[in-house]
Design an enzyme around this catalytic site. Structure first.
Site, short mmCIF file in Angstrom:
data_model
loop_
_atom_site.label_atom_id
_atom_site.label_comp_id
_atom_site.label_asym_id
_atom_site.label_seq_id
_atom_site.Cartn_x
_atom_site.Cartn_y
_atom_site.Cartn_z
N LYS A 170 47.96 75.80 3.75
CA LYS A 170 46.62 76.29 3.40
C LYS A 170 45.90 76.83 4.65
O LYS A 170 45.20 77.84 4.60
CB LYS A 170 45.81 75.17 2.75
CG LYS A 170 44.37 75.53 2.42
CD LYS A 170 44.23 76.62 1.36
CE LYS A 170 42.76 77.00 1.18
NZ LYS A 170 42.55 78.06 0.21
N LYS A 238 34.80 75.67 8.17
CA LYS A 238 35.57 74.41 8.17
C LYS A 238 37.06 74.70 8.26
O LYS A 238 37.80 74.09 9.04
CB LYS A 238 35.24 73.63 6.89
CG LYS A 238 36.22 72.51 6.58
CD LYS A 238 36.26 72.14 5.10
CE LYS A 238 36.63 73.26 4.20
NZ LYS A 238 37.48 72.99 3.05
P1 NAD Z 1 31.65 73.33 -4.01
O1 NAD Z 1 30.72 72.94 -2.93
O2 NAD Z 1 31.24 74.38 -5.01
O3 NAD Z 1 32.10 72.03 -4.87
C1 NAD Z 1 32.26 70.75 -4.34
C2 NAD Z 1 31.66 69.77 -5.36
O4 NAD Z 1 31.90 68.43 -4.89
C3 NAD Z 1 30.14 69.92 -5.51
O5 NAD Z 1 29.82 70.15 -6.89
C4 NAD Z 1 29.58 68.59 -4.99
O6 NAD Z 1 28.43 68.16 -5.70
C5 NAD Z 1 30.75 67.66 -5.21
N1 NAD Z 1 30.74 66.49 -4.34
C6 NAD Z 1 30.53 66.43 -3.00
N2 NAD Z 1 30.62 65.15 -2.56
C7 NAD Z 1 30.88 64.40 -3.65
C8 NAD Z 1 31.09 63.00 -3.84
N3 NAD Z 1 31.01 62.15 -2.82
N4 NAD Z 1 31.33 62.57 -5.09
C9 NAD Z 1 31.39 63.43 -6.15
N5 NAD Z 1 31.21 64.76 -6.02
C10 NAD Z 1 30.96 65.23 -4.79
O7 NAD Z 1 33.01 73.75 -3.30
P2 NAD Z 1 34.22 74.60 -3.88
O8 NAD Z 1 34.02 76.03 -3.52
O9 NAD Z 1 34.49 74.20 -5.30
O10 NAD Z 1 35.40 74.05 -2.94
C11 NAD Z 1 36.02 72.79 -3.11
C12 NAD Z 1 37.25 72.72 -2.20
O11 NAD Z 1 38.15 73.77 -2.56
C13 NAD Z 1 36.92 72.94 -0.71
O12 NAD Z 1 37.75 72.12 0.07
C14 NAD Z 1 37.23 74.41 -0.50
O13 NAD Z 1 37.57 74.69 0.85
C15 NAD Z 1 38.42 74.59 -1.44
N6 NAD Z 1 38.64 75.96 -1.94
C16 NAD Z 1 37.60 76.73 -2.39
C17 NAD Z 1 37.84 78.03 -2.86
C18 NAD Z 1 36.73 78.93 -3.34
O14 NAD Z 1 36.98 80.15 -3.50
N7 NAD Z 1 35.53 78.44 -3.60
C19 NAD Z 1 39.14 78.53 -2.88
C20 NAD Z 1 40.19 77.71 -2.45
C21 NAD Z 1 39.92 76.43 -1.98
#
Ligand code: NAD
Length: 293
Positions: A170, A238
């Site tokens: 990744k 990050k």
């Molecule tokens: P986001 O911030 O939209 O979602 C994260 C969610 O986790 C939020 O809704 C938040 O409220 C929740 N959260 C945080 N701490 C928490 C806890 N202690 N208990 C319960 N819920 C909690 O982020 P995202 O864009 O969905 O990304 C999530 C992961 O996926 C990240 O590691 C990101 O790097 C990875 N990712 C994102 C994408 C993208 O295009 N958005 C693509 C590939 C990978």
């Protein structure tokens, strides 16, 4: 079909959990944000009041922002491992540090929990359309057990090695994505400054050797300066930190990655952290004194 606890229902986790419901699984979702929990209920899932409640399942998936949140939710007090029944399949799909994934795998094994890391690529659209690329680190037999679940979320699903390997792949993905965005942004700056229509120019690029998924999906929104996330600059920052740390651990020099990391750091410093990572365009415009709205 399985009962799946899904923790972290954000931009990615929300549509992924909805796709598991669509595939016929029973999904018990948890997120700190009530609006995210309500969205899962609207999609046919149920919600838990705590991590412990969501752990009462055959499979637990976590999709959280970063290593500290995964440590808290999985390893912390009242976390997944504290409440897990032996045999639970834990699939962390967040993008985090490889060493955190290795720690999670080791701690899980002590509790007879089968742990995989399975970070994804494909963005919000890939999550919605269930066509994510999924890079899995962990034991082969656990990977085989996870395939029916992962198959409802993605199209390219590959076990790339043991614990930590998925996160390393990744990191490689993120440096290629960051570098591609930076160069597409520079192409737009050059075309516009030269009085050439960027839309037509990028259409040609998208049909030739310079073609990429980023040009395919993002050229229009970049030219129109639409930067709603998507994938936030903060999260890509990050990920560049993870890539540089992995390079250091592997004792290799990645000079282009270092440069991209600095451009993404500049995006944050200029106040664009909550925008989509395609907003790297704003940094490169600013560098040429061509600031847009
Ligand atoms: P986001 O911030 O939209 O979602 C994260 C969610 O986790 C939020 O809704 C938040 O409220 C929740 N959260 C945080 N701490 C928490 C806890 N202690 N208990 C319960 N819920 C909690 O982020 P995202 O864009 O969905 O990304 C999530 C992961 O996926 C990240 O590691 C990101 O790097 C990875 N990712 C994102 C994408 C993208 O295009 N958005 C693509 C590939 C990978």
């Amino acid at each position: 079909m399985s009962t799946i606890g899904f923790i972290g229902l954000g931009i990615m986790g929300g549509p992924m959990a909805a796709n598991l419901v669509k595939a016929g699984h029973t999904v018990i979702g948890f997120d700190l944000d009530a609006a995210r929990r309500d969205a899962l209920v609207a999609a046919g899932g149920t919600t838990a009041g705590s991590v412990a409640e969501a752990t009462d399942a055959e499979v637990v998936i976590t999709m959280l922002p970063d290593s500290p949140q995964v440590e808290q939710v999985v390893l912390g007090p009242d976390g997944v491992l504290e409440h897990a029944k032996p045999g639970l399949l834990l699939i962390d799909m967040s993008t985090i540090r490889p060493d955190t994934s290795r720690t999670v795998a080791a701690e899980a094994a002590k509790r007879e929990v089968r742990a995989l890391e399975a970070p994804v690529s494909g963005g919000e659209k890939g999550a919605i359309d269930a066509v994510l690329s999924i890079m899995v680190g962990g034991a082969e037999e656990d990977f085989q057990a996870a395939l029916p679940v992962l198959g409802a979320l993605g199209k390219t699903i590959v076990r790339v090695g043991g614990p930590g390997a998925g996160q390393t792949v990744k990191a490689a993905n993120q440096l290629v994505v960051g570098g591609t965005y930076a160069l597409v942004a520079e192409a737009i700056v050059l075309l516009e400054a030269s009085g050439v229509d960027p839309s037509g120019g990028l259409d040609v690029l998208a049909g030739g050797l310079a073609a990429s998924r980023i040009l395919e999906l993002k050229r229009k929104s970049m030219v129109e300066r639409q930067f709603a996330p998507g994938f936030r600059i903060d999260l890509h920052h990050k990920d560049m930190g993870i890539a540089l740390a992995a390079a250091r651990e592997a004792e290799v020099s990645l000079p282009v990655t270092a440069l991209i990391a600095q451009l993404i750091a500049a995006a944050r410093a200029q106040g664009y952290g909550a925008l989509d990572h395609s907003a790297l365009l704003k940094v490169l415009e600013n560098a040429s004194g061509r600031t847009s709205a």
